[in-house]
Design an enzyme around this catalytic site. Sequence first.
Site, mmCIF file in Angstrom:
data_model
loop_
_atom_site.group_PDB
_atom_site.id
_atom_site.type_symbol
_atom_site.label_atom_id
_atom_site.label_comp_id
_atom_site.label_asym_id
_atom_site.label_seq_id
_atom_site.Cartn_x
_atom_site.Cartn_y
_atom_site.Cartn_z
ATOM 1 N N CYS A 1 0.841 -1.192 0.000
ATOM 2 C CA CYS A 1 0.000 0.000 0.000
ATOM 3 C C CYS A 1 0.883 1.251 0.000
ATOM 4 O O CYS A 1 2.048 1.207 0.384
ATOM 5 C CB CYS A 1 -0.957 0.061 1.169
ATOM 6 S SG CYS A 1 -2.084 -1.333 1.309
ATOM 7 N N ARG B 1 3.526 -0.416 -4.905
ATOM 8 C CA ARG B 1 3.293 -0.951 -3.570
ATOM 9 C C ARG B 1 1.859 -1.454 -3.381
ATOM 10 O O ARG B 1 1.528 -2.012 -2.334
ATOM 11 C CB ARG B 1 3.590 0.113 -2.506
ATOM 12 C CG ARG B 1 5.074 0.387 -2.348
ATOM 13 C CD ARG B 1 5.314 1.487 -1.340
ATOM 14 N NE ARG B 1 6.729 1.638 -1.080
ATOM 15 C CZ ARG B 1 7.345 1.228 0.023
ATOM 16 N NH1 ARG B 1 6.654 0.625 0.957
ATOM 17 N NH2 ARG B 1 8.633 1.417 0.193
ATOM 18 N N TRP C 1 -3.285 -2.305 -1.501
ATOM 19 C CA TRP C 1 -3.072 -3.732 -1.722
ATOM 20 C C TRP C 1 -3.947 -4.428 -0.689
ATOM 21 O O TRP C 1 -3.681 -4.351 0.505
ATOM 22 C CB TRP C 1 -1.604 -4.093 -1.552
ATOM 23 C CG TRP C 1 -1.294 -5.533 -1.843
ATOM 24 C CD1 TRP C 1 -1.062 -6.094 -3.059
ATOM 25 C CD2 TRP C 1 -1.179 -6.593 -0.884
ATOM 26 N NE1 TRP C 1 -0.809 -7.436 -2.925
ATOM 27 C CE2 TRP C 1 -0.872 -7.777 -1.607
ATOM 28 C CE3 TRP C 1 -1.307 -6.670 0.499
ATOM 29 C CZ2 TRP C 1 -0.698 -9.004 -0.992
ATOM 30 C CZ3 TRP C 1 -1.133 -7.898 1.121
ATOM 31 C CH2 TRP C 1 -0.822 -9.047 0.377
ATOM 32 N N ASN D 1 -1.667 1.950 6.278
ATOM 33 C CA ASN D 1 -0.966 0.758 5.807
ATOM 34 C C ASN D 1 -0.785 -0.172 6.993
ATOM 35 O O ASN D 1 -0.535 0.281 8.108
ATOM 36 C CB ASN D 1 0.413 1.095 5.246
ATOM 37 C CG ASN D 1 0.342 1.855 3.937
ATOM 38 O OD1 ASN D 1 -0.712 1.989 3.339
ATOM 39 N ND2 ASN D 1 1.485 2.354 3.496
ATOM 40 N N GLY D 2 -0.838 -1.465 6.744
ATOM 41 C CA GLY D 2 -0.609 -2.414 7.822
ATOM 42 C C GLY D 2 -1.853 -3.223 8.129
ATOM 43 O O GLY D 2 -2.828 -3.240 7.371
ATOM 44 N N GLU E 1 14.958 -19.046 -8.099
ATOM 45 C CA GLU E 1 14.686 -17.650 -8.453
ATOM 46 C C GLU E 1 14.057 -17.556 -9.840
ATOM 47 O O GLU E 1 13.125 -16.770 -10.072
ATOM 48 C CB GLU E 1 15.972 -16.827 -8.376
ATOM 49 C CG GLU E 1 15.851 -15.382 -8.845
ATOM 50 C CD GLU E 1 14.887 -14.543 -8.032
ATOM 51 O OE1 GLU E 1 14.535 -13.441 -8.496
ATOM 52 O OE2 GLU E 1 14.458 -14.981 -6.930
ATOM 53 N N LYS F 1 10.365 -15.946 -10.694
ATOM 54 C CA LYS F 1 10.135 -14.894 -11.680
ATOM 55 C C LYS F 1 9.038 -15.297 -12.665
ATOM 56 O O LYS F 1 8.173 -14.507 -13.011
ATOM 57 C CB LYS F 1 11.425 -14.588 -12.453
ATOM 58 C CG LYS F 1 12.445 -13.800 -11.671
ATOM 59 C CD LYS F 1 11.949 -12.400 -11.374
ATOM 60 C CE LYS F 1 12.633 -11.827 -10.149
ATOM 61 N NZ LYS F 1 12.143 -12.380 -8.885
ATOM 62 N N GLU G 1 5.637 -15.282 -10.949
ATOM 63 C CA GLU G 1 5.218 -13.935 -10.543
ATOM 64 C C GLU G 1 4.575 -13.164 -11.683
ATOM 65 O O GLU G 1 3.545 -12.505 -11.488
ATOM 66 C CB GLU G 1 6.425 -13.134 -10.046
ATOM 67 C CG GLU G 1 6.834 -13.387 -8.626
ATOM 68 C CD GLU G 1 8.024 -12.522 -8.228
ATOM 69 O OE1 GLU G 1 7.990 -11.969 -7.120
ATOM 70 O OE2 GLU G 1 8.981 -12.401 -9.010
ATOM 71 N N HIS H 1 13.268 -38.708 -7.189
ATOM 72 C CA HIS H 1 12.558 -38.910 -5.924
ATOM 73 C C HIS H 1 11.134 -38.366 -5.972
ATOM 74 O O HIS H 1 10.545 -38.060 -4.926
ATOM 75 C CB HIS H 1 13.332 -38.262 -4.778
ATOM 76 C CG HIS H 1 14.685 -38.869 -4.564
ATOM 77 N ND1 HIS H 1 14.860 -40.161 -4.110
ATOM 78 C CD2 HIS H 1 15.929 -38.369 -4.778
ATOM 79 C CE1 HIS H 1 16.152 -40.430 -4.038
ATOM 80 N NE2 HIS H 1 16.835 -39.365 -4.439
ATOM 81 N N LYS I 1 5.279 -4.523 -4.196
ATOM 82 C CA LYS I 1 6.737 -4.484 -4.169
ATOM 83 C C LYS I 1 7.319 -4.643 -2.769
ATOM 84 O O LYS I 1 8.195 -5.457 -2.540
ATOM 85 C CB LYS I 1 7.217 -3.171 -4.791
ATOM 86 C CG LYS I 1 8.734 -3.039 -4.883
ATOM 87 C CD LYS I 1 9.320 -4.025 -5.867
ATOM 88 C CE LYS I 1 10.803 -3.836 -6.053
ATOM 89 N NZ LYS I 1 11.370 -4.868 -6.930
#
Length: 610
Positions: A2, A27, A75, A100-101, A483, A487, A490, A506, A605
């Site tokens: 946010c 954000r 967000w 925010n939070g 990673e 990506k 995402e 396995h 972000k």
Amino acid sequence: MCGIVGAVAQRDVSEILLEGLKRLEYRGYDSAGLAVVAQPGTFSRVRSVGKVQSLQNKVRDYDVTGGTGIAHTRWATHGGVTEANAHPHASGSDIVVVHNGIIENHAELRQELTAKGYVFLSDTDTEVLTHLVAENLKSADSLLEAVQATTKMVRGAYGTVIMDVKQPEKVVVARSGSPLVIGLGLGENFIASDLRALLPVTHNFMYLEEGDVAEVSRFEINVFDNKGNPVEREAKVTDISVESDGKGEYRHYMLKEIYEQPLAVRNTLAGRLTDGVVVEDTFGAGSSTVFEKVEHIQIIACGTSYHAAMVARYWLEGLAGISCNVEIASEFRYRRSFVQPNSLLVTISQSGETADTLAALRLAQDIGYMSSLVLCNVDGSSLVRESDLAFMTKAGAEIGVASTKAFTTQLVGLLLMVLAIGQKRGMSDETQKAIVDGLNALPAKIEESLSLSDSIEALAPEFADKNHSLFLGRGDQYPIAMEGALKLKEISYIHAEAYAAGELKHGPLALIDAEMPIIVVAPNNELLEKLQSNVEEVRARGGILYVFADAASEFISDDTMRVVDVPAIEEIVAPILYTIPLQLLSYYVAIIKGTDVDQPRNLAKSVTVE
């Protein structure tokens, strides 16, 4: 997560608020809103579902002008993506709040406030905070006192700005677990959750500390700590430029940031190496002494930074001969852990505000770690201020939600840390030289690897109808495979998993068929022969392979395997180089899929909530 922007000025601030929101949209971007006090006793509020542009379009139809205002891009945490759940929230016609939070005890507070006659119009925890301030204002002498009383009643995290429409000459801000910064102007002051929101209007900033409550007017800022005592917070001038946030010639921020990596790595290395030796106290004043004493390292991080930490574990134990544990911050903070003697806690975060990592640092400081070190991209952030030592990666602004240059510069910083510790612990001259040579060659090698862009783009259409994929790597390339998978998932929304290639037999081999792309990172190292055997296991089961390999690895393209030749490089720094083609692959696949590359769904972000 946010974004918050606020202003107390003599001029109209609506455009300043909107521009600030656009700069914070990475954000959070599912809804946005602003509220401005036109004159004492009245305010204009506009909210909209969607990105900030939707709000900007809507504002044109309203008279939204005034010198005091607050704005927010969301967000979603509590409540779905609706206009009613968008900020700012209001209590009656007087109290207006952005936040925010997460307020963890919102449910019980909602019940208490409902019993007192407050009507809730949203599903958010923020509206609880709003009504609570209004209720406390009934028995307080000022908005400041009401907010201070409110902070003692809520549990959780908040970065919040509160307006009393009857007193528009000031706002009150409070932070606990969610960052806020005050931008200082001439006869005007501003508030934001990230200083980049305010760069068009000021470069002079005051950072609020944990638990601070501040009263902000045009000419005065009064800050109080969590005990209510007045305190001074130092103002600092930033050298970040307004222009650094633009996309320039690139279609997306992510692509721009991928191509900025040679420069970013050069900036990370600049001034840190002299004659093959890490410059004294590169990791903060007193770091050399800490590195002489350290016997164990615990690294804590989240997401992409966690993958960087996993690579660092291979380096620390294999090159510097020091034991290392790596843990996800959200797990570390909720388990009882054992602290080994002379342990150094290392945290990694692009923003320096990652809530789980920050909480883990605070916990670690209470349980006996010798010292704490953060690798971070944002100077003045909470992790930087609260750690004993700090290394700034100097990656520059990273706006794309999917991290690219922040990751590679974190790896460079971690390898410098390995070198600095190794030089205190008798690392061989040969190993030191290999690290230094590899780091010095890295920017040019990254530039060379970016020339693979066209050939990687040509592969992307083969992923157009795919819904699942596997990434494989061995040794220090296994975290790079992780990673790469992150990506891809995402930004293209293709389900992707990563495995250490030796684990195929396995279980994961059961997934292999012609519809499952298998992406392999295959540098020419001591594990290559083993990896080649794993590749053959996939081919024998009809899998289609995409292999990123050193030309000397002798992989040959055919109907079942597409090979992309990655430039040859010193083995030690190969994990850094091999992440570049995986970034490009995820980018071009996302383009083919038609997703929002810079602002993928459901993500933000800077993760400042638990």
